[in-house]
Motif scaffolding. Structure first.
Motif, PDB file in Angstrom:
ATOM      1  N   GLY A  19     -15.947 -11.470   9.062  1.00  0.00           N
ATOM      2  CA  GLY A  19     -16.121 -10.296   8.211  1.00  0.00           C
ATOM      3  C   GLY A  19     -14.864  -9.823   7.524  1.00  0.00           C
ATOM      4  O   GLY A  19     -14.794  -8.688   7.055  1.00  0.00           O
ATOM      5  N   PHE A  20     -13.843 -10.695   7.434  1.00  0.00           N
ATOM      6  CA  PHE A  20     -12.602 -10.301   6.764  1.00  0.00           C
ATOM      7  C   PHE A  20     -11.825 -11.534   6.313  1.00  0.00           C
ATOM      8  O   PHE A  20     -12.171 -12.665   6.666  1.00  0.00           O
ATOM      9  N   SER A  21     -10.761 -11.298   5.540  1.00  0.00           N
ATOM     10  CA  SER A  21      -9.801 -12.334   5.170  1.00  0.00           C
ATOM     11  C   SER A  21      -8.492 -12.052   5.894  1.00  0.00           C
ATOM     12  O   SER A  21      -8.041 -10.907   5.933  1.00  0.00           O
ATOM     13  N   ARG A  22      -7.889 -13.070   6.465  1.00  0.00           N
ATOM     14  CA  ARG A  22      -6.606 -12.885   7.146  1.00  0.00           C
ATOM     15  C   ARG A  22      -5.468 -12.810   6.127  1.00  0.00           C
ATOM     16  O   ARG A  22      -5.529 -13.418   5.054  1.00  0.00           O
ATOM     17  N   LEU A  23      -4.416 -12.097   6.497  1.00  0.00           N
ATOM     18  CA  LEU A  23      -3.182 -12.097   5.717  1.00  0.00           C
ATOM     19  C   LEU A  23      -2.342 -13.272   6.201  1.00  0.00           C
ATOM     20  O   LEU A  23      -2.009 -13.358   7.390  1.00  0.00           O
ATOM     21  N   VAL A  24      -2.024 -14.198   5.289  1.00  0.00           N
ATOM     22  CA  VAL A  24      -1.356 -15.446   5.658  1.00  0.00           C
ATOM     23  C   VAL A  24      -0.177 -15.701   4.721  1.00  0.00           C
ATOM     24  O   VAL A  24      -0.036 -15.057   3.674  1.00  0.00           O
ATOM     25  N   LEU A  25       0.664 -16.662   5.110  1.00  0.00           N
ATOM     26  CA  LEU A  25       1.744 -17.098   4.232  1.00  0.00           C
ATOM     27  C   LEU A  25       1.188 -18.105   3.231  1.00  0.00           C
ATOM     28  O   LEU A  25       0.432 -19.000   3.594  1.00  0.00           O
ATOM     29  N   LYS A  26       1.582 -17.957   1.970  1.00  0.00           N
ATOM     30  CA  LYS A  26       1.060 -18.816   0.921  1.00  0.00           C
ATOM     31  C   LYS A  26       2.203 -19.378   0.085  1.00  0.00           C
ATOM     32  O   LYS A  26       3.358 -18.941   0.196  1.00  0.00           O
ATOM     33  N   SER A  27       1.885 -20.342  -0.762  1.00  0.00           N
ATOM     34  CA  SER A  27       2.888 -20.929  -1.645  1.00  0.00           C
ATOM     35  C   SER A  27       2.877 -20.269  -3.015  1.00  0.00           C
ATOM     36  O   SER A  27       3.811 -20.438  -3.807  1.00  0.00           O
ATOM     37  N   VAL A  28       1.814 -19.491  -3.308  1.00  0.00           N
ATOM     38  CA  VAL A  28       1.677 -18.841  -4.609  1.00  0.00           C
ATOM     39  C   VAL A  28       1.730 -17.322  -4.428  1.00  0.00           C
ATOM     40  O   VAL A  28       1.074 -16.772  -3.538  1.00  0.00           O
ATOM     41  N   ASN A  29       2.507 -16.680  -5.269  1.00  0.00           N
ATOM     42  CA  ASN A  29       2.672 -15.229  -5.182  1.00  0.00           C
ATOM     43  C   ASN A  29       1.566 -14.549  -5.993  1.00  0.00           C
ATOM     44  O   ASN A  29       1.773 -14.154  -7.138  1.00  0.00           O
ATOM     45  N   ASP A  30       0.376 -14.420  -5.394  1.00  0.00           N
ATOM     46  CA  ASP A  30      -0.775 -13.913  -6.137  1.00  0.00           C
ATOM     47  C   ASP A  30      -1.438 -12.716  -5.452  1.00  0.00           C
ATOM     48  O   ASP A  30      -2.627 -12.481  -5.617  1.00  0.00           O
ATOM     49  N   PHE A  31      -0.658 -11.967  -4.680  1.00  0.00           N
ATOM     50  CA  PHE A  31      -1.235 -10.853  -3.946  1.00  0.00           C
ATOM     51  C   PHE A  31      -0.396  -9.581  -4.160  1.00  0.00           C
ATOM     52  O   PHE A  31       0.293  -9.110  -3.252  1.00  0.00           O
ATOM     53  N   PRO A  32      -0.429  -9.023  -5.383  1.00  0.00           N
ATOM     54  CA  PRO A  32       0.300  -7.770  -5.618  1.00  0.00           C
ATOM     55  C   PRO A  32      -0.377  -6.617  -4.879  1.00  0.00           C
ATOM     56  O   PRO A  32      -1.615  -6.564  -4.789  1.00  0.00           O
TER      57      PRO A  32
END
Length: 223
Positions: free
Chosen positions: A188-201
């Motif tokens: 029921g949710f999305s986790r906050l994770v490390l990514k390679s693209v900076n697309d979460f302002p």
């Protein structure tokens, strides 16, 4: 003679760069972090972290419990409108306000009773190998070792109140942006994770609670 002078100047420049303050990160100069009202982010005050770009499952940042945990230890995008408030601290900083580019400790203002701490850290998921953000729980709920590093706030777009959250590895100094993984319908949710693209302002909304109600207004002349 000119060659010797050039070598000396190059050495001095290298010495200056390699001795920059260790608690800063990123190429830009530190700037004040502002909330959505244009006010300074103050250490110890509570703020809701909200994504600037709304998704189908938009909501603020909060805590979620996976099937393998009896305690909500994962930092996630909530189905609630604002999520849970967090507070920011810059270690050993004499300033009351928060700057971009500096190490920040991020904690939820309210700690679950089943958790040891509400401070954010990065862990590795045994099954998916995702590097995700969580808080400390009893025993070894996260499954693997905690990754050593620090969180940093940077400007997402200059001149706006939108920011990016980064995690910088202690061993290499390299930084990765925080973002959301795919929505998990079972959890029921999305986790906050490390990514390679900076697309979460994200933006910061003041929760309206004064951490020092008797201290008076000490920040009106800080900018």
């Amino acid at each position: 003679m000119n060659h010797v002078l050039s070598l000396i100047l190059s050495f001095l420049l290298f010495t200056f760069i390699t001795n920059l303050p260790s608690n800063t990160a990123g190429p830009s100069y530190p700037t004040d972090v502002l909330d959505t009202d244009g006010d300074l982010l103050i250490q110890g005050s509570g703020y809701y972290i909200q994504p600037v770009n709304e998704s189908a499952y938009s909501g603020g940042i909060s805590l979620g419990k996976t099937a393998n945990s009896k305690c909500p230890l994962n930092v996630v995008q909530s189905s609630f409108e604002f999520g849970f408030p967090v507070k920011f601290t810059i270690p050993k900083s004499p300033e009351a306000k928060i700057f971009t580019g500096y190490e920040v400790v991020i904690e939820f203002r309210d700690k679950p009773l089943c958790a040891k701490s509400s401070e954010w850290s990065v862990f590795v998921d045994n099954t998916t190998q995702l590097r995700y953000v969580g808080i400390s729980g009893p025993g070894n709920d996260h499954g693997v070792e905690k990754i050593n590093g620090r969180f940093v706030i940077t400007e997402y777009r200059s001149g706006s109140s939108s920011y990016s959250l980064l995690f910088c590895y202690k061993m290499t100094g390299e930084c990765a942006p925080l973002g959301l993984n795919e929505f998990n319908s079972e959890e029921g949710f999305s986790r906050l994770v490390l990514k390679s693209v900076n697309d979460f302002p994200v933006e910061f909304f003041n929760d309206g609670v004064d951490p020092n109600p008797d201290a008076g207004d000490k920040t009106s002349n800080m900018r």
